[in-house]
Design an enzyme around this catalytic site. Structure first.
Site, PDB file in Angstrom:
ATOM      1  N   ASP A   3       0.842  -1.196   0.000  1.00 50.87           N
ATOM      2  CA  ASP A   3       0.000   0.000   0.000  1.00 50.87           C
ATOM      3  C   ASP A   3       0.877   1.246   0.000  1.00 50.87           C
ATOM      4  OD1 ASP A   3      -3.224   0.470   0.990  1.00 50.87           O
ATOM      5  OD2 ASP A   3      -1.848   2.185   1.087  1.00 50.87           O
ATOM      6  N   ASN A  43     -12.969  -3.342   2.325  1.00 50.93           N
ATOM      7  CA  ASN A  43     -13.983  -2.307   2.486  1.00 50.93           C
ATOM      8  C   ASN A  43     -14.924  -2.371   1.297  1.00 50.93           C
ATOM      9  OD1 ASN A  43     -12.835  -1.228   4.896  1.00 50.93           O
ATOM     10  ND2 ASN A  43     -11.274  -0.196   3.664  1.00 50.93           N
ATOM     11  N   VAL A  46     -11.126   2.879  -3.690  1.00 50.30           N
ATOM     12  CA  VAL A  46     -10.780   2.407  -5.035  1.00 50.30           C
ATOM     13  C   VAL A  46     -11.779   1.312  -5.423  1.00 50.30           C
ATOM     14  CG1 VAL A  46      -9.016   1.376  -6.505  1.00 50.30           C
ATOM     15  CG2 VAL A  46      -8.327   2.911  -4.642  1.00 50.30           C
ATOM     16  N   HIS A  83     -10.309  -5.408  -3.384  1.00 51.82           N
ATOM     17  CA  HIS A  83      -8.967  -5.579  -2.819  1.00 51.82           C
ATOM     18  C   HIS A  83      -9.067  -5.987  -1.365  1.00 51.82           C
ATOM     19  CE1 HIS A  83     -10.117  -1.316  -2.501  1.00 51.82           C
ATOM     20  NE2 HIS A  83      -9.439  -1.273  -1.358  1.00 51.82           N
ATOM     21  N   HIS A 112      -6.888  -5.948   2.143  1.00 51.97           N
ATOM     22  CA  HIS A 112      -5.744  -5.392   2.864  1.00 51.97           C
ATOM     23  C   HIS A 112      -5.193  -6.496   3.775  1.00 51.97           C
ATOM     24  CE1 HIS A 112      -6.898  -0.994   2.256  1.00 51.97           C
ATOM     25  NE2 HIS A 112      -8.059  -1.576   2.027  1.00 51.97           N
TER      26      HIS A 112
HETATM   27  P1  5GP Z   1      -9.770   1.277   0.318  1.00 54.90           P
HETATM   28  O1  5GP Z   1      -9.851   2.572   1.089  1.00 54.90           O
HETATM   29  O2  5GP Z   1     -10.462   1.404  -1.017  1.00 54.90           O
HETATM   30  O3  5GP Z   1     -10.188   0.077   1.087  1.00 54.90           O
HETATM   31  O4  5GP Z   1      -8.230   1.043   0.055  1.00 54.90           O
HETATM   32  C1  5GP Z   1      -7.532   1.607  -1.005  1.00 54.90           C
HETATM   33  C2  5GP Z   1      -6.071   1.567  -0.645  1.00 54.90           C
HETATM   34  O5  5GP Z   1      -5.323   1.770  -1.814  1.00 54.90           O
HETATM   35  C3  5GP Z   1      -5.647   2.636   0.368  1.00 54.90           C
HETATM   36  O6  5GP Z   1      -5.098   2.014   1.509  1.00 54.90           O
HETATM   37  C4  5GP Z   1      -4.626   3.463  -0.412  1.00 54.90           C
HETATM   38  O7  5GP Z   1      -3.548   3.903   0.383  1.00 54.90           O
HETATM   39  C5  5GP Z   1      -4.185   2.507  -1.507  1.00 54.90           C
HETATM   40  N1  5GP Z   1      -3.772   3.146  -2.736  1.00 54.90           N
HETATM   41  C6  5GP Z   1      -4.449   4.115  -3.424  1.00 54.90           C
HETATM   42  N2  5GP Z   1      -3.787   4.455  -4.545  1.00 54.90           N
HETATM   43  C7  5GP Z   1      -2.663   3.667  -4.580  1.00 54.90           C
HETATM   44  C8  5GP Z   1      -1.583   3.559  -5.498  1.00 54.90           C
HETATM   45  O8  5GP Z   1      -1.510   4.243  -6.529  1.00 54.90           O
HETATM   46  N3  5GP Z   1      -0.612   2.652  -5.217  1.00 54.90           N
HETATM   47  C9  5GP Z   1      -0.673   1.866  -4.089  1.00 54.90           C
HETATM   48  N4  5GP Z   1       0.344   1.008  -3.905  1.00 54.90           N
HETATM   49  N5  5GP Z   1      -1.669   1.950  -3.198  1.00 54.90           N
HETATM   50  C10 5GP Z   1      -2.661   2.845  -3.443  1.00 54.90           C
END
Ligand code: 5GP
Length: 111
Positions: A28, A84, A93, A97, A99
């Site tokens: 991340d 999430n 996003v 995914h 985590h």
């Molecule tokens: P969500 O909030 O959708 O559950 O998690 C999305 C995750 O993607 C977040 O923890 C955020 O830091 C990570 N993230 C967003 N954009 C990028 C990116 O361009 N590269 C990487 N490696 N992680 C990303």
């Protein structure tokens, strides 16, 4: 197209720790724990609520990859797996995914 699709296609860089025909795992960009890896399917699925019955093997495969990563990342004392789903859960996003987080204690219930 989501940012994760661009990572899958190697259009933007990511610290990829595992890759196979079905999924991809990368660190991340804003880690919330010493180990914070995202495991995503190559298939474009927006979230858990968009899964269908035919995706069940894909999800099972991802969890076996998570299990192996937990070992290779040294998380034998415990780890957390989070997905999430939707705005209220904090999904930012819209590409499914998981985590994988570890290396520190976690509270319960999560915030
Ligand atoms: P969500 O909030 O959708 O559950 O998690 C999305 C995750 O993607 C977040 O923890 C955020 O830091 C990570 N993230 C967003 N954009 C990028 C990116 O361009 N590269 C990487 N490696 N992680 C990303």
């Amino acid at each position: 197209m989501t940012i994760f699709k661009k990572i899958i296609d190697h259009e933007i860089p990511a610290d990829i720790v595992y890759e196979d025909d079905v999924c991809l795992a990368f660190r991340d960009i804003a880690p919330q724990a010493p180990v914070h890896i995202l495991v995503i399917p190559r298939k474009e699925i927006s979230a858990v609520d968009a899964l269908s019955e035919e995706d069940a093997p894909l999800v099972g495969h991802i969890f076996m990859v998570i299990q192996k990563l937990a070992v290779s990342e040294g998380l034998e004392n415990g780890f957390r797996v989070i997905t999430n789903n939707g705005m209220m859960a904090g999904q930012t996003v819209p590409h499914l995914h998981f985590h994988l987080m570890g290396g520190r204690p976690f509270g319960w219930p999560p915030g």
